[in-house]
Write a protein that holds these residues in place. Structure first.
Motif, PDB file in Angstrom:
ATOM      1  N   ASP A 308       0.811  -1.287  -0.064  1.00 19.61           N
ATOM      2  CA  ASP A 308      -0.013  -0.049  -0.060  1.00 19.61           C
ATOM      3  C   ASP A 308       0.554   1.294  -0.056  1.00 19.61           C
ATOM      4  O   ASP A 308       0.427   2.211  -0.571  1.00 19.61           O
ATOM      5  CB  ASP A 308      -0.872   0.059   1.146  1.00 19.61           C
ATOM      6  CG  ASP A 308      -2.359  -0.837   1.055  1.00 19.61           C
ATOM      7  OD1 ASP A 308      -2.154  -1.416  -0.063  1.00 19.61           O
ATOM      8  OD2 ASP A 308      -3.166  -0.444   1.710  1.00 19.61           O
ATOM      9  N   LEU A 311       1.383   3.369  -3.019  1.00 16.71           N
ATOM     10  CA  LEU A 311       0.227   4.143  -3.361  1.00 16.71           C
ATOM     11  C   LEU A 311       0.063   5.530  -2.906  1.00 16.71           C
ATOM     12  O   LEU A 311      -0.732   6.215  -3.308  1.00 16.71           O
ATOM     13  CB  LEU A 311      -1.123   3.309  -3.255  1.00 16.71           C
ATOM     14  CG  LEU A 311      -1.253   2.076  -3.818  1.00 16.71           C
ATOM     15  CD1 LEU A 311      -2.661   1.342  -3.829  1.00 16.71           C
ATOM     16  CD2 LEU A 311      -0.830   1.877  -5.326  1.00 16.71           C
ATOM     17  N   ARG A 335      -6.891  -4.187  -5.520  1.00 18.07           N
ATOM     18  CA  ARG A 335      -6.633  -4.151  -4.089  1.00 18.07           C
ATOM     19  C   ARG A 335      -6.714  -5.527  -3.557  1.00 18.07           C
ATOM     20  O   ARG A 335      -7.880  -6.023  -3.491  1.00 18.07           O
ATOM     21  CB  ARG A 335      -7.611  -3.243  -3.448  1.00 18.07           C
ATOM     22  CG  ARG A 335      -7.399  -1.691  -3.616  1.00 18.07           C
ATOM     23  CD  ARG A 335      -8.303  -0.931  -3.212  1.00 18.07           C
ATOM     24  NE  ARG A 335      -8.448  -0.625  -1.622  1.00 18.07           N
ATOM     25  CZ  ARG A 335      -7.754  -0.205  -0.881  1.00 18.07           C
ATOM     26  NH1 ARG A 335      -6.831   0.602  -1.470  1.00 18.07           N
ATOM     27  NH2 ARG A 335      -7.614   0.136   0.558  1.00 18.07           N
ATOM     28  N   THR A 338      -6.070  -8.767   2.888  1.00 21.94           N
ATOM     29  CA  THR A 338      -5.146  -9.103   3.734  1.00 21.94           C
ATOM     30  C   THR A 338      -5.048 -10.595   3.855  1.00 21.94           C
ATOM     31  O   THR A 338      -5.895 -11.313   3.882  1.00 21.94           O
ATOM     32  CB  THR A 338      -5.333  -8.306   5.161  1.00 21.94           C
ATOM     33  OG1 THR A 338      -6.860  -8.547   5.782  1.00 21.94           O
ATOM     34  CG2 THR A 338      -5.316  -6.821   4.580  1.00 21.94           C
ATOM     35  N   LYS A 347      -0.709  -5.296   3.410  1.00 27.32           N
ATOM     36  CA  LYS A 347      -1.615  -5.159   2.618  1.00 27.32           C
ATOM     37  C   LYS A 347      -0.775  -4.633   1.265  1.00 27.32           C
ATOM     38  O   LYS A 347      -0.160  -4.014   1.102  1.00 27.32           O
ATOM     39  CB  LYS A 347      -2.301  -3.830   3.173  1.00 27.32           C
ATOM     40  CG  LYS A 347      -3.377  -4.041   4.515  1.00 27.32           C
ATOM     41  CD  LYS A 347      -3.650  -2.922   4.893  1.00 27.32           C
ATOM     42  CE  LYS A 347      -4.599  -3.262   6.045  1.00 27.32           C
ATOM     43  NZ  LYS A 347      -5.252  -2.005   6.801  1.00 27.32           N
ATOM     44  N   THR A 348      -1.553  -5.406   0.173  1.00 31.09           N
ATOM     45  CA  THR A 348      -0.764  -5.464  -1.215  1.00 31.09           C
ATOM     46  C   THR A 348      -2.032  -5.082  -2.388  1.00 31.09           C
ATOM     47  O   THR A 348      -3.178  -5.114  -2.316  1.00 31.09           O
ATOM     48  CB  THR A 348      -0.024  -6.598  -1.483  1.00 31.09           C
ATOM     49  OG1 THR A 348      -1.221  -7.710  -1.176  1.00 31.09           O
ATOM     50  CG2 THR A 348       1.096  -6.885  -0.531  1.00 31.09           C
ATOM     51  N   ASN A 349      -1.426  -4.722  -3.264  1.00 36.72           N
ATOM     52  CA  ASN A 349      -2.179  -4.445  -4.566  1.00 36.72           C
ATOM     53  C   ASN A 349      -1.492  -5.118  -5.690  1.00 36.72           C
ATOM     54  O   ASN A 349      -0.130  -5.147  -5.768  1.00 36.72           O
ATOM     55  CB  ASN A 349      -2.230  -3.015  -4.866  1.00 36.72           C
ATOM     56  CG  ASN A 349      -2.756  -2.186  -3.624  1.00 36.72           C
ATOM     57  OD1 ASN A 349      -3.827  -2.173  -3.088  1.00 36.72           O
ATOM     58  ND2 ASN A 349      -1.718  -1.875  -2.922  1.00 36.72           N
ATOM     59  N   ILE A 368      -9.941   0.681 -10.232  1.00 32.13           N
ATOM     60  CA  ILE A 368      -9.906   0.307  -9.191  1.00 32.13           C
ATOM     61  C   ILE A 368     -10.801  -0.907  -8.754  1.00 32.13           C
ATOM     62  O   ILE A 368     -11.896  -0.527  -8.597  1.00 32.13           O
ATOM     63  CB  ILE A 368      -9.535   1.064  -7.839  1.00 32.13           C
ATOM     64  CG1 ILE A 368      -8.329   2.176  -8.487  1.00 32.13           C
ATOM     65  CG2 ILE A 368      -9.075   0.526  -6.543  1.00 32.13           C
ATOM     66  CD1 ILE A 368      -8.093   3.410  -7.178  1.00 32.13           C
ATOM     67  N   ASP A 370     -11.681  -3.286  -5.680  1.00 32.76           N
ATOM     68  CA  ASP A 370     -11.159  -3.685  -4.124  1.00 32.76           C
ATOM     69  C   ASP A 370     -11.984  -5.151  -3.880  1.00 32.76           C
ATOM     70  O   ASP A 370     -13.170  -5.407  -3.747  1.00 32.76           O
ATOM     71  CB  ASP A 370     -12.444  -2.629  -3.492  1.00 32.76           C
ATOM     72  CG  ASP A 370     -12.082  -2.749  -1.910  1.00 32.76           C
ATOM     73  OD1 ASP A 370     -11.511  -3.709  -1.632  1.00 32.76           O
ATOM     74  OD2 ASP A 370     -12.331  -1.701  -1.152  1.00 32.76           O
ATOM     75  N   ARG A 372     -10.609  -6.227  -1.137  1.00 33.90           N
ATOM     76  CA  ARG A 372     -10.063  -6.470   0.250  1.00 33.90           C
ATOM     77  C   ARG A 372     -11.381  -6.202   1.002  1.00 33.90           C
ATOM     78  O   ARG A 372     -11.287  -6.877   2.197  1.00 33.90           O
ATOM     79  CB  ARG A 372      -8.926  -5.248   0.186  1.00 33.90           C
ATOM     80  CG  ARG A 372      -8.412  -5.246   1.720  1.00 33.90           C
ATOM     81  CD  ARG A 372      -7.336  -4.050   1.982  1.00 33.90           C
ATOM     82  NE  ARG A 372      -6.329  -4.290   0.782  1.00 33.90           N
ATOM     83  CZ  ARG A 372      -5.571  -3.400   0.863  1.00 33.90           C
ATOM     84  NH1 ARG A 372      -5.421  -2.539   1.253  1.00 33.90           N
ATOM     85  NH2 ARG A 372      -4.649  -3.356  -0.205  1.00 33.90           N
ATOM     86  N   ASP A 435      -4.289   5.458  -3.322  1.00 33.38           N
ATOM     87  CA  ASP A 435      -4.718   4.830  -2.122  1.00 33.38           C
ATOM     88  C   ASP A 435      -6.236   5.025  -2.022  1.00 33.38           C
ATOM     89  O   ASP A 435      -6.433   5.869  -1.022  1.00 33.38           O
ATOM     90  CB  ASP A 435      -3.986   5.084  -0.986  1.00 33.38           C
ATOM     91  CG  ASP A 435      -4.383   3.969   0.440  1.00 33.38           C
ATOM     92  OD1 ASP A 435      -4.856   3.017   0.058  1.00 33.38           O
ATOM     93  OD2 ASP A 435      -4.202   4.518   1.494  1.00 33.38           O
ATOM     94  N   SER A 437     -10.288   3.959  -1.378  1.00 36.60           N
ATOM     95  CA  SER A 437     -11.020   2.947  -0.896  1.00 36.60           C
ATOM     96  C   SER A 437     -12.397   3.525  -0.700  1.00 36.60           C
ATOM     97  O   SER A 437     -12.602   4.821  -0.545  1.00 36.60           O
ATOM     98  CB  SER A 437     -10.625   2.357   0.010  1.00 36.60           C
ATOM     99  OG  SER A 437     -10.418   2.999   1.537  1.00 36.60           O
TER     100      SER A 437
END
Length: 487
Positions: A308, A311, A335, A338, A347-349, A368, A370, A372, A435, A437
């Motif tokens: 993360d 980002l 995204r 976890t 936390k990765t992308n 994007i 999501d 996550r 980043d 969300s």
């Protein structure tokens, strides 16, 4: 692979892994065990596959096996040193600086006998690679080995490969190759999508020798990678070296890069030794990101796993993101959930981008997804599977380049959906932070799912490094020449 072959391979992997109990009694760690086993398996598999001509005479499996048990360990240690300087190039690379951790002659004799007892005739030549890959995955899944802290789950690798659609004309690179998982998955995809019997001899040779490239800077991991590639029919490909040094500049420009670079800062906090980065930084992820988008040919594409902080970090982080969005079309960010890495708090992308023909204004919009928020807590109890990526792959579409025409076919699912579009202008209004969300995450976090102390310490160090970068930037703007006082 048929179900029957799969079961046979799985059985042999289980038996090989159980041999680690013999080595544990000799004080050998899990990681050392896999390296030790690689030496022995290479000798045995050369016999089974009729490729012993790459080994010098008198230093082969039969020579080891027929030695008297009390003398076998001493001969084995001599054999390892000899193979580091003799035989084919591949042999010398796999056995470079090789040494054995085995202390008791009886331990080696038991290993040799148990490996020889395995039903090798039931394993097809093309399945030997899957057998070895299974052994590496076992090692990564064993927390005590330490190998799995940032092991990329196979389900994620396979999804990234399917989305990127490798072709026979591609030059495929992984600059942080590890044991070669991305290159092996790309190889598997290409072999299932093409009839290799129809390729000319020149095409076959080009495929084996000039399709796959990578770099790995840990020598033990490098030998595992070479063994992995060899068993999957790929000659060499992964070089031993540091991508963040001038060695990395020697990697050929790629049309496809698939990778999961290491997280954290360069050892000692120093800058990379290569001099071609526009934005020097001690942050490994930002260094690798620069290598990746600079190393793509025009029209080349990449799928990269990044944490993360890439980002949202400011100063040099913002500069690198702007440079990326100028030079490339950063069309999609996934995204990730976890807990899919063994360091629980990571936390990765996945960033998907395509290098432009020019160096300005290539990103017009970024989508994007999501995956996550409101996802299960992955771990031993809930395994990440390829099915978890099915909806994302459908939403992504069938264009690996993310061209503007294909992006118009995507569906912005709005604030209640997982997939949304953000224009370049909207991203700029956020200070070029990616980043982003929007979903309320109702998934519970148990105490057992909290990050481990080692990860929290690493995260704190990364934040301190970022703060130091900012302070250096302020000093430079003020024209100060005493920046070393900060260190």
């Amino acid at each position: 692979m048929s179900t029957e072959n799969n079961k046979t391979t799985s059985d042999i992997v289980g038996k090989l892994w159980n041999l680690c109990n013999i080595l544990k009694d000799d004080g050998i760690t899990y990681h050392q065990y896999v390296t030790e086993l690689t030496y022995l398996l290479f000798l045995k598999m050369a016999t089974e596959t009729g490729t012993e001509d790459q080994l010098p005479e008198n230093y082969r499996w039969a020579d080891l096996e027929t030695r008297a048990a009390p003398d076998r360990l001493e001969f084995y240690k001599i054999l390892l040193i000899h193979l580091g300087g003799h035989g084919s190039t591949l042999v010398q690379e796999i056995f470079a600086n090789a040494s054995s951790f085995i202390k008791k002659p009886a331990t080696l004799s038991t290993l040799v006998a148990e490996i020889d007892k395995l039903d090798w005739y039931s394993v097809h030549r093309e399945d030997l690679g899957d057998l070895y890959e299974g052994l590496l995955e076992k090692n990564a899944n064993e927390k005590k080995s330490g190998a799995g802290q940032y092991f990329t789950p196979r389900a994620l690798i396979n999804s990234m490969v399917r989305i990127m659609q490798p072709s026979l004309t591609d030059i495929i690179q992984d600059p942080a190759a590890g044991t070669g998982g991305f290159l092996i998955a790309a190889n598997h995809y290409l072999r299932t999508q093409n009839d290799f019997d129809e390729l000319t001899e020149a095409q076959q040779r080009k495929y084996r020798n000039n399709t796959f490239y990578g770099m790995e800077h840990v020598q033990d991991t490098h030998r595992l990678a070479l063994m992995n590639l060899m068993l999957h029919g790929i000659d060499g490909g992964i070089r031993y070296g540091d991508t963040l040094s001038p060695e990395g500049q020697a990697l050929p420009p790629a049309t496809l890069i698939l990778t999961n670079p290491p997280f954290g800062t360069k050892k000692g906090g120093g800058l990379p030794s290569r001099d071609d980065f526009t934005y020097p930084t001690s942050n490994k992820q930002f260094c690798f990101l620069q290598h990746i988008y600079r190393g793509l040919k025009p029209g080349g594409r990449a799928a990269v796993v990044l944490p993360d902080n890439v980002l949202f970090e400011s100063n040099i982080g913002s500069d690198i993101r702007r440079d990326l969005m100028d030079k490339c079309n950063l069309h999609t960010i996934l995204r990730l959930p976890t807990g899919i890495f063994y360091a629980q708090g990571v936390k990765t992308n996945v960033l998907f981008f395509t290098r432009g023909d020019s160096d300005k204004g290539n990103t017009q919009e970024t989508w994007i997804y999501d995956l996550r928020a409101n996802m299960p807590q992955f771990g031993k109890r809930t395994q990440l599977t390829e099915q978890h990526f099915a909806e994302f792959e459908t939403a992504f579409g069938d264009d690996p380049l993310g061209t503007p025409a294909s992006l118009t076919k995507r569906n912005d699912q709005g604030e209640s959906g997982r997939f949304r579009r953000f224009s370049r202008e909207q991203i700029a209004e956020r200070g070029d932070s990616l980043d982003i969300s929007w979903l309320k995450d109702d998934s519970a976090t148990d105490a057992q799912d909290l990050p481990e102390p080692a990860f929290l310490a690493q995260e704190a160090l990364s934040e301190l490094d970022a703060a130091m970068e900012e302070l250096r930037g302020i000093l430079e703007e003020l024209g100060a020449d005493f920046e070393e006082d900060l260190v």
